[in-house]
Scaffold this active site. Structure first.
Site, PDB file in Angstrom:
ATOM      1  N   GLU A  93     -11.602 -11.621  11.439  1.00 12.52           N
ATOM      2  CA  GLU A  93     -11.865 -11.474  10.202  1.00 12.52           C
ATOM      3  C   GLU A  93     -12.085 -12.631   9.011  1.00 12.52           C
ATOM      4  O   GLU A  93     -12.734 -13.442   8.326  1.00 12.52           O
ATOM      5  CB  GLU A  93     -11.041 -10.175   8.646  1.00 12.52           C
ATOM      6  CG  GLU A  93     -11.300  -8.934   9.015  1.00 12.52           C
ATOM      7  CD  GLU A  93     -11.266  -8.196   8.353  1.00 12.52           C
ATOM      8  OE1 GLU A  93     -12.035  -6.915   7.785  1.00 12.52           O
ATOM      9  OE2 GLU A  93      -9.859  -7.964   7.856  1.00 12.52           O
ATOM     10  N   LYS A 107       8.637  -8.065  -5.340  1.00 13.12           N
ATOM     11  CA  LYS A 107       9.604  -9.334  -5.529  1.00 13.12           C
ATOM     12  C   LYS A 107       8.407 -10.402  -6.928  1.00 13.12           C
ATOM     13  O   LYS A 107       8.589 -11.155  -7.289  1.00 13.12           O
ATOM     14  CB  LYS A 107       9.794 -10.704  -4.696  1.00 13.12           C
ATOM     15  CG  LYS A 107       8.645 -10.800  -3.755  1.00 13.12           C
ATOM     16  CD  LYS A 107       8.687 -11.382  -2.485  1.00 13.12           C
ATOM     17  CE  LYS A 107       7.603 -11.460  -1.327  1.00 13.12           C
ATOM     18  NZ  LYS A 107       8.076 -12.092   0.215  1.00 13.12           N
ATOM     19  N   TYR A 165       0.972  -1.184  -0.155  1.00  8.08           N
ATOM     20  CA  TYR A 165       0.485  -0.004   0.528  1.00  8.08           C
ATOM     21  C   TYR A 165       0.914   0.872   0.245  1.00  8.08           C
ATOM     22  O   TYR A 165       0.382   2.510  -0.751  1.00  8.08           O
ATOM     23  CB  TYR A 165      -0.758  -0.254   1.493  1.00  8.08           C
ATOM     24  CG  TYR A 165      -1.837  -1.398   1.181  1.00  8.08           C
ATOM     25  CD1 TYR A 165      -3.200  -0.899   0.009  1.00  8.08           C
ATOM     26  CD2 TYR A 165      -2.224  -2.568   1.676  1.00  8.08           C
ATOM     27  CE1 TYR A 165      -4.259  -1.771   0.259  1.00  8.08           C
ATOM     28  CE2 TYR A 165      -2.634  -3.318   1.376  1.00  8.08           C
ATOM     29  CZ  TYR A 165      -4.388  -3.294   0.645  1.00  8.08           C
ATOM     30  OH  TYR A 165      -4.976  -3.819   0.527  1.00  8.08           O
TER      31      TYR A 165
END
Length: 397
Positions: free
Chosen positions: A170, A39, A14
């Site tokens: 989550e 990568k 991000y």
């Protein structure tokens, strides 16, 4: 020899991708050579990884090709792995070459922090990347097939998730949604499946609003999650985990979602760190290195109360924008901008159609919070890829 300054960005998470995209927008042609190193040839949405990990969504929906985001006339993309950072030489050593820089942005992402728990690195899985969640999904599906061959092994149907922060919560929400489907596909009695969420802190979602935490735990308990709050994992073994007062939970699946540290390459570069994270200055620079900026999981910043900000996507994105501004300001000999985190709210999903959140000074739960999370995800797609990316990916998030 060209006198154009060289900017090298390490990592397309991000913070790194936002830095690159803002430089692309703010720099004039031939004002700087910008190289982005990653990568993989894709950027992935860390905040979405819990879904493909549980198998409730495809891994493809959690990533986007870097070539679709950057202007290759303005940003050089190098797909490679960083091996070493040499600050004294202003060089980055890659597995297949060397890059020199005038300005360096480190956004290499974090590594699992196991807090020294024996066996956690060896025997637990982590929700950290596209490859790691693909492994978790296939592993979970395999356990149901194994149980059908060895029905006395109920540990194949026992799932332990270490950590009840956002990632852990989550993930157990999605896993609880996936279990009925897996039971139906494999002719397994759902009552045999156990999901444990173990958290050493005295509350799930530590630091979150108590009313919303209670709602989240109630929703997930009804879905079949067993919480062990205020209980530390003392050891992870090939047979499961040891918790609390030497109680063993036998499980063939342990997922560790309880901590992130910075990147070991930063420590190895001789930069002072705390758990691999750099305490950056107000302009996001490394103290003593005015040409090196650090964003995302690798940076350490403190709120007005003196507590470190958690390494979230939201703070990494805001850092990327300010980092790009300061790089341009440095090149143009203009004043730097101080970084100030503006918390736009936080939402945690609890599986399909359920979430809890704080935004705009209000509490949200249930479908409204789930809708809010989707809106946040779509906003991010718009920021990095505009309307075309929203149309392509928005329906999946």
């Amino acid at each position: 020899m060209s006198n154009i300054p060289k900017i090298v960005i390490l990592g397309a998470g991000y913070g790194g991708i936002l830095t690159a995209l803002r430089l692309q927008k703010e720099l004039n042609y031939n004002e700087a050579d910008v190289t982005l190193v990653n990568k993989h040839d894709y950027h992935y949405f860390t905040t979405h990884l819990h879904m493909p990990a549980a198998g409730t969504d495809k891994t493809e929906n959690a990533r986007v090709s870097i070539s679709k985001l950057i202007d290759e006339f303005k940003i050089d993309f190098v797909k490679s792995t960083v091996v070493q950072i040499r600050t004294q030489d202003k060089k980055v050593i890659l597995e297949d070459g060397t890059l020199s820089y005038d300005y360096l942005v480190i956004g290499l992402g974090g590594e699992p922090e196991t807090f020294g728990i024996p066996g956690m690195l060896e025997y637990a899985m982590n929700i950290r990347s596209i490859n790691s969640v693909r492994l978790i999904r296939e592993h979970i599906e395999y356990q149901f097939a194994r149980y059908k061959r060895e029905p006395h092994r109920t540990d194949y149907l026992t799932f332990v998730v270490g950590g009840a922060g956002f990632t852990g919560i989550e993930f157990v929400g999605e896993l609880a949604d996936r279990i009925p489907e897996l039971c139906k596909q494999n002719d397994v009695d759902p009552s045999l499946v156990k999901i444990y969420n173990v958290e050493a802190a005295p509350s799930a979602l530590p630091g979150f609003d108590p009313e919303l935490v209670e709602y989240a735990m109630d929703v997930l308990t009804k879905k079949g999650v067993t919480f062990r709050i205020g209980t530390a994992i003392k050891e992870c073994t090939p047979d499961g985990v040891v918790v609390g007062d030497n109680e063993e939970i036998r499980s063939a699946t342990v997922v560790w979602a309880a901590g992130v540290r910075g990147n070991r390459l930063i420590e190895e570069a001789g930069i002072e760190t705390m758990r691999g994270r750099v305490k950056v200055d107000e302009f996001l620079r490394v103290p003593g290195h005015e040409n090196i900026y650090v964003v995302g999981d690798n940076s350490l910043m403190f709120n007005p109360e003196g507590r470190p900000y958690p390494p979230t996507a939201q703070i990494a994105m805001q850092q990327g924008v300010v980092c790009a501004h300061n790089l341009v300001a440095s090149i143009r000999n203009q004043p730097q901008k101080k970084f100030e985190f503006k918390n736009k709210g936080t939402v945690a999903s609890l599986g399909k159609g359920e979430a809890v959140g704080l935004a705009f000074g209000k509490k949200y739960k249930g479908r409204m919070a789930a809708w809010l999370k989707k809106a946040i995800d779509i906003r991010y797609l718009y920021i990095i890829g505009g309307i075309p990316l929203v149309l392509r990916k928005g329906k999946f998030l």
